[in-house]
Design a protein around this motif. Structure first.
Motif, mmCIF file in Angstrom:
data_model
loop_
_atom_site.group_PDB
_atom_site.id
_atom_site.type_symbol
_atom_site.label_atom_id
_atom_site.label_comp_id
_atom_site.label_asym_id
_atom_site.label_seq_id
_atom_site.Cartn_x
_atom_site.Cartn_y
_atom_site.Cartn_z
ATOM 1 N N TYR A 53 0.847 -1.190 0.000
ATOM 2 C CA TYR A 53 0.000 0.000 0.000
ATOM 3 C C TYR A 53 0.881 1.237 0.000
ATOM 4 C CZ TYR A 53 -3.129 3.638 1.615
ATOM 5 O OH TYR A 53 -3.834 4.803 1.740
ATOM 6 N N ASP A 54 0.713 2.065 -1.008
ATOM 7 C CA ASP A 54 1.423 3.333 -1.082
ATOM 8 C C ASP A 54 0.398 4.452 -1.017
ATOM 9 O OD1 ASP A 54 3.992 2.215 -1.449
ATOM 10 O OD2 ASP A 54 3.529 1.857 -3.568
ATOM 11 N N PRO A 55 0.308 5.163 0.120
ATOM 12 C CA PRO A 55 -0.683 6.244 0.219
ATOM 13 C C PRO A 55 -0.361 7.364 -0.767
ATOM 14 C CG PRO A 55 0.752 6.229 2.142
ATOM 15 C CD PRO A 55 1.105 5.031 1.326
ATOM 16 N N GLN A 56 -1.421 7.866 -1.408
ATOM 17 C CA GLN A 56 -1.284 8.970 -2.352
ATOM 18 C C GLN A 56 -2.339 10.018 -2.026
ATOM 19 O OE1 GLN A 56 -1.936 7.223 -6.182
ATOM 20 N NE2 GLN A 56 0.172 6.559 -6.399
ATOM 21 N N SER A 61 -4.348 11.010 -7.074
ATOM 22 C CA SER A 61 -5.027 9.801 -7.557
ATOM 23 C C SER A 61 -6.071 10.137 -8.609
ATOM 24 C CB SER A 61 -5.685 9.064 -6.392
ATOM 25 O OG SER A 61 -4.733 8.646 -5.459
ATOM 26 N N LEU A 62 -6.839 11.202 -8.368
ATOM 27 C CA LEU A 62 -7.835 11.625 -9.363
ATOM 28 C C LEU A 62 -7.167 12.057 -10.660
ATOM 29 C CD1 LEU A 62 -10.347 13.640 -7.169
ATOM 30 C CD2 LEU A 62 -10.777 11.476 -8.324
ATOM 31 N N HIS A 63 -6.086 12.846 -10.534
ATOM 32 C CA HIS A 63 -5.360 13.294 -11.722
ATOM 33 C C HIS A 63 -4.791 12.101 -12.491
ATOM 34 C CE1 HIS A 63 -3.029 15.915 -14.290
ATOM 35 N NE2 HIS A 63 -1.946 15.209 -14.004
#
Length: 127
Positions: A53-56, A61-63
């Motif tokens: 899991y790599d938090p963004q 994420s939307l872009h």
């Protein structure tokens, strides 16, 4: 104590609020389900191959989903954003309802809760 009738404007507003929330939950649920099924259809079992899991940040994420033309992921994000925003909308509409009922103490309290929720969401989102 007077009984509320169907022609009471405040009762109508309460009914509209409940219908809006019910519709919002159903619509966001459909968006989430369609997005997840679409991801599963295109990429297979993503969860089964999930190893790290790599938090963004949300905006990143939307872009990324727009740049990569990943409409399934974008649809899932929109459904999730709608679902999370519904309680905030509910508190705001309740505050408006209190203003219309001329119950200003409860309206102030509801607006305070609204701005607290809004602030906590904005502080918690990495843009």
């Amino acid at each position: 104590m007077s009984e509320k009738t169907s022609s009471d404007p405040l009762h109508d507003l309460e009914l509209k609020i409940s219908l809006l929330l019910r519709g919002g939950i159903l619509f966001s649920g459909v968006m989430l389900l369609l997005g997840w099924l679409w991801v599963w259809w295109e990429k297979g079992d993503v969860i089964g191959t999930f190893t790290q899991y790599d938090p963004q940040p949300l905006m990143e994420s939307l872009h990324w989903s727009l740049v990569m033309n990943d409409r399934a992921l974008f649809l899932s994000f929109l459904g999730l954003i709608l679902l999370v925003s519904l309680p905030v909308v509910r508190v705001f509409l309740t505050a408006v309802l209190f203003v219309k009922q001329k119950d200003y103490k409860l309206a102030i309290a509801a607006f305070a809760v609204f701005f607290t929720l809004l602030g906590s969401f904005l502080l918690g989102i990495e843009l």
